[in-house]
Design an enzyme around this catalytic site. Structure first.
Site, PDB file in Angstrom:
ATOM      1  N   GLY A   1      -8.818  -4.816   2.066  1.00  0.00           N
ATOM      2  CA  GLY A   1      -9.478  -4.288   0.875  1.00  0.00           C
ATOM      3  C   GLY A   1      -9.077  -2.860   0.609  1.00  0.00           C
TER       4      GLY A   1
ATOM      5  N   GLY B   1      -9.664   1.370   0.093  1.00  0.00           N
ATOM      6  CA  GLY B   1     -10.355   2.457   0.780  1.00  0.00           C
ATOM      7  C   GLY B   1     -11.700   2.750   0.126  1.00  0.00           C
TER       8      GLY B   1
ATOM      9  N   GLY C   1     -13.350   0.522   2.720  1.00  0.00           N
ATOM     10  CA  GLY C   1     -13.277   1.635   3.674  1.00  0.00           C
ATOM     11  C   GLY C   1     -14.566   2.442   3.682  1.00  0.00           C
TER      12      GLY C   1
ATOM     13  N   GLU D   1      -6.413  10.938  12.814  1.00  0.00           N
ATOM     14  CA  GLU D   1      -4.968  11.180  12.987  1.00  0.00           C
ATOM     15  C   GLU D   1      -4.408  11.337  11.582  1.00  0.00           C
ATOM     16  OE1 GLU D   1      -3.434  11.375  15.893  1.00  0.00           O
ATOM     17  OE2 GLU D   1      -5.023  10.629  17.188  1.00  0.00           O
TER      18      GLU D   1
ATOM     19  N   CYS E   1       4.555  10.280  10.221  1.00  0.00           N
ATOM     20  CA  CYS E   1       3.663  11.444  10.270  1.00  0.00           C
ATOM     21  C   CYS E   1       4.250  12.563  11.114  1.00  0.00           C
ATOM     22  CB  CYS E   1       2.293  11.030  10.771  1.00  0.00           C
ATOM     23  SG  CYS E   1       2.360  10.084  12.283  1.00  0.00           S
TER      24      CYS E   1
ATOM     25  N   GLU F   1       3.073  17.621   2.861  1.00  0.00           N
ATOM     26  CA  GLU F   1       3.743  16.454   3.408  1.00  0.00           C
ATOM     27  C   GLU F   1       4.349  15.656   2.257  1.00  0.00           C
ATOM     28  OE1 GLU F   1       1.155  13.437   5.143  1.00  0.00           O
ATOM     29  OE2 GLU F   1       2.446  13.514   6.896  1.00  0.00           O
TER      30      GLU F   1
HETATM   31  P1  NAD Z   1      -4.433   7.096   2.971  1.00  0.00           P
HETATM   32  O1  NAD Z   1      -5.256   8.186   3.506  1.00  0.00           O
HETATM   33  O2  NAD Z   1      -4.298   6.973   1.518  1.00  0.00           O
HETATM   34  O3  NAD Z   1      -4.981   5.693   3.464  1.00  0.00           O
HETATM   35  C1  NAD Z   1      -5.160   5.378   4.816  1.00  0.00           C
HETATM   36  C2  NAD Z   1      -6.219   4.314   4.949  1.00  0.00           C
HETATM   37  O4  NAD Z   1      -7.462   4.853   4.567  1.00  0.00           O
HETATM   38  C3  NAD Z   1      -6.019   3.093   4.067  1.00  0.00           C
HETATM   39  O5  NAD Z   1      -6.433   1.940   4.781  1.00  0.00           O
HETATM   40  C4  NAD Z   1      -6.932   3.372   2.900  1.00  0.00           C
HETATM   41  O6  NAD Z   1      -7.358   2.201   2.260  1.00  0.00           O
HETATM   42  C5  NAD Z   1      -8.085   4.058   3.583  1.00  0.00           C
HETATM   43  N1  NAD Z   1      -8.861   4.964   2.746  1.00  0.00           N
HETATM   44  C6  NAD Z   1      -8.424   5.751   1.735  1.00  0.00           C
HETATM   45  N2  NAD Z   1      -9.443   6.443   1.206  1.00  0.00           N
HETATM   46  C7  NAD Z   1     -10.557   6.099   1.905  1.00  0.00           C
HETATM   47  C8  NAD Z   1     -11.929   6.479   1.842  1.00  0.00           C
HETATM   48  N3  NAD Z   1     -12.358   7.359   0.930  1.00  0.00           N
HETATM   49  N4  NAD Z   1     -12.796   5.927   2.706  1.00  0.00           N
HETATM   50  C9  NAD Z   1     -12.380   5.052   3.627  1.00  0.00           C
HETATM   51  N5  NAD Z   1     -11.101   4.640   3.738  1.00  0.00           N
HETATM   52  C10 NAD Z   1     -10.191   5.160   2.886  1.00  0.00           C
HETATM   53  O7  NAD Z   1      -3.026   7.258   3.676  1.00  0.00           O
HETATM   54  P2  NAD Z   1      -1.719   6.368   3.500  1.00  0.00           P
HETATM   55  O8  NAD Z   1      -1.085   6.795   2.219  1.00  0.00           O
HETATM   56  O9  NAD Z   1      -2.004   4.933   3.718  1.00  0.00           O
HETATM   57  O10 NAD Z   1      -0.856   6.847   4.755  1.00  0.00           O
HETATM   58  C11 NAD Z   1      -0.043   7.968   4.766  1.00  0.00           C
HETATM   59  C12 NAD Z   1      -0.720   9.128   5.499  1.00  0.00           C
HETATM   60  O11 NAD Z   1      -1.043   8.779   6.838  1.00  0.00           O
HETATM   61  C13 NAD Z   1       0.182  10.319   5.636  1.00  0.00           C
HETATM   62  O12 NAD Z   1      -0.522  11.491   5.284  1.00  0.00           O
HETATM   63  C14 NAD Z   1       0.556  10.359   7.095  1.00  0.00           C
HETATM   64  O13 NAD Z   1       0.904  11.584   7.619  1.00  0.00           O
HETATM   65  C15 NAD Z   1      -0.659   9.818   7.727  1.00  0.00           C
HETATM   66  N6  NAD Z   1      -0.342   9.310   9.057  1.00  0.00           N
HETATM   67  C16 NAD Z   1      -0.805   9.956  10.166  1.00  0.00           C
HETATM   68  C17 NAD Z   1      -0.486   9.498  11.435  1.00  0.00           C
HETATM   69  C18 NAD Z   1      -0.979  10.184  12.665  1.00  0.00           C
HETATM   70  O14 NAD Z   1      -1.054   9.558  13.687  1.00  0.00           O
HETATM   71  N7  NAD Z   1      -1.331  11.440  12.619  1.00  0.00           N
HETATM   72  C19 NAD Z   1       0.274   8.363  11.573  1.00  0.00           C
HETATM   73  C20 NAD Z   1       0.755   7.744  10.444  1.00  0.00           C
HETATM   74  C21 NAD Z   1       0.413   8.215   9.185  1.00  0.00           C
END
Ligand code: NAD
Length: 478
Positions: free
Chosen positions: A203, A205, A209, A247, A284, A385
């Site tokens: 689903g 976020g 989420g 993370e 990341c 980023e």
């Molecule tokens: P995102 O934050 O848009 O989404 C990540 C997840 O969070 C998704 O499942 C999304 O549906 C959910 N989400 C989004 N908004 C939410 C909310 N308000 N409440 C609850 N859930 C919510 O990120 P993305 O675009 O999927 O991924 C890329 C990002 O992830 C980059 O910034 C990257 O650096 C980071 N990342 C970090 C690591 C680490 O280990 N530090 C690893 C990989 C990626």
């Protein structure tokens, strides 16, 4: 048991559709066509999943560690049995070249389940401190929310230690790349865990989420994703004092010190391209800021250009030898293109690439490999980023300035230092405020703690540190 394509929610041991019947389309990064779809869970679906996890919690927590370890090992075996299928899906979801995808995105996370099994077996759950017995217990119901760039790695980093330690959980993968986790849930189904121990919610976020983060029966939120979503999640979770681990993003520096001979310098710069461009820069920990002594700027640009022109031309990720596939989504293409335009507007010098679509690709989410030089650390492209194949080369005049530039970031996830003097490299590495730093090409260690300083988050994943994240501590006095 295989799921029906419209029923991708796995709740309390059963496959079902979303209460609304809504679906989310998933697209193929190689051609932009529809790859499949998943159910879009409602708040009620999330509630059902959380309550199932709550009901199954105590029995799973009380299950001997050995049985939980065996369950994790069955999941690892199931992933290896379906490794090719998973690698095909993730290649289309993320754009990562297929061969690397199998090794990095499937076999590494399969190993994570075996590693967690070992921690479950060997962890000392009780210790004595004076007249106290200190007992480590599973934290409870875990909501795991993950991004799309290394979908199974990020899932396994949470799911394996959560299940091994005796937690029950709800997983919500990113909507851009959820199909691999549907296969993973089938593997869990086959592995015969008790109903409700693992639940999959596909689903958005905003709906699914947030319902997970808000739910009073969730004890811990383990989130990997963007810093902006992480801030929102931490503040929502504060309402019920849930444990949160984050993370988040990174803007990692690759500090090349001034004492390398020409051959070493050549090798290190080429390595820097690989560590920026892995998975098309959708990493990341990508080393996106290459710091070089000012006198070495010209050779650095020349070597980077040669490396990219000879090895990192965009290509179809199933084709042998291709190292740079497409990005995961059209959104990502738009974001990366905006940043490239911003770099040009801020007068960074464009050495290679640019905002145009690469020639020969009429569809799919391809962008040009791009390099900027003479980047100053206050430019947008050095601070934010980008998550694409965009490398910034930053000149510096002395070691202190290099350290200041490396630390001049809201992020603190990863970094690297290179010197012909190992002691000097270690000394500089200690001055850099990141959760991880590779010295003279030190290899990835899957048992080492992984996580960020500053706005890259808090909490640590992998190894013993990652296992302990899912434990509560109780002291019993006698
Ligand atoms: P995102 O934050 O848009 O989404 C990540 C997840 O969070 C998704 O499942 C999304 O549906 C959910 N989400 C989004 N908004 C939410 C909310 N308000 N409440 C609850 N859930 C919510 O990120 P993305 O675009 O999927 O991924 C890329 C990002 O992830 C980059 O910034 C990257 O650096 C980071 N990342 C970090 C690591 C680490 O280990 N530090 C690893 C990989 C990626």
């Amino acid at each position: 048991m295989a799921h029906h394509p419209d029923k991708t929610l796995f709740i309390d041991g059963r496959w079902r559709a979303s209460g609304s019947g809504d679906l989310i389309d998933v697209f193929d990064s190689t051609n932009g066509e529809k790859l499949g779809h998943v159910s879009s869970a409602t708040g009620d679906d999330v509630n059902d999943a959380v309550l199932a996890a709550r009901r199954s919690f105590q029995a799973w927590a009380d299950t001997p560690a050995e049985e939980r370890a065996l369950a994790c090992e069955r999941i690892a075996t199931g992933m290896r049995d379906r490794a090719d299928e998973l690698a095909d899906i993730i290649t289309r979801e993320t754009g990562m070249p297929r061969k690397l995808c199998l090794a990095v995105q499937v076999l590494v996370p399969a190993d994570a389940f075996d590693r967690a099994a070992n921690h479950a077996r060997t962890f000392e759950y009780e210790q004595e401190i004076g007249n106290s017995i200190v007992v480590h217990e599973p934290v409870g119901v875990v909501a795991a929310i993950t991004p799309w760039n290394y979908p199974l790695i990020q899932i396994a980093a949470k799911m394996a230690p959560a299940l091994a330690s005796g937690c029950t959980m709800i997983l919500k993968p990113a909507q851009v790349a959820p199909l691999d986790s549907v296969v993973l849930a089938e593997i869990v189904d086959e592995a015969g865990l008790p109903d409700g121990v693992f639940n999959l919610i596909t689903g958005t976020g905003r709906t699914a989420g947030e319902a997970m983060v808000d739910h009073p029966e969730v004890d811990m939120v383990s989130f990997t994703g963007s810093t902006s979503a992480g801030k929102l999640i931490a503040s929502r979770a504060a309402g019920s004092i849930k444990r949160v681990s984050l993370e988040l993003g990174g803007k990692s520096p690759n500090v090349i010190l001034d004492d390398l001979g020409p051959e070493e310098f050549d090798k290190v710069v080429r390595d820097g391209v690989a560590k920026c461009y892995m998975n098309s820069g959708q990493t990341c920990t990508a080393l996106t800021r290459m710091l070089v002594p000012r006198s070495m700027l010209e050779p650095a640009e020349r070597i980077v250009t040669d490396e990219i022109e000879s090895k990192y031309q965009p290509g179809e990720p199933f084709t042998k030898g291709v190292r740079l596939g497409p990005l995961a989504s059209q959104d990502q293409v738009d974001t990366v293109t905006d940043y490239v335009n911003k770099g040009i507007a801020e007068n960074a010098r464009l050495v290679l690439g640019g905002p145009e679509r690469p020639e020969g690709f009429d569809d799919g989410y391809y962008v040009k490999p791009t390099v900027f030089s003479e980047v100053s650390n206050d430019m947008t492209i050095a601070q934010e980023e980008i998550f694409g194949p965009v490398l910034s080369i930053l000149p510096y005049d002395n070691e202190d300035e290099a350290v200041a530039i490396a630390n001049g970031s809201p992020y603190g996830l990863a970094g690297a230092v290179w010197s012909s003097d190992q002691e000097r490299a270690e000394r500089v590495a200690r001055r850099i405020r990141t959760g991880r730093i590779d010295i003279n090409g030190g290899a990835f260690n899957p048992e080492a703690p992984f996580g960020g300083y500053k706005q890259s988050g808090y909490g640590r994943e992998n190894g013993l540190f990652g296992f302990e994240e899912f434990l509560e501590v109780k002291s019993m006095q006698r």
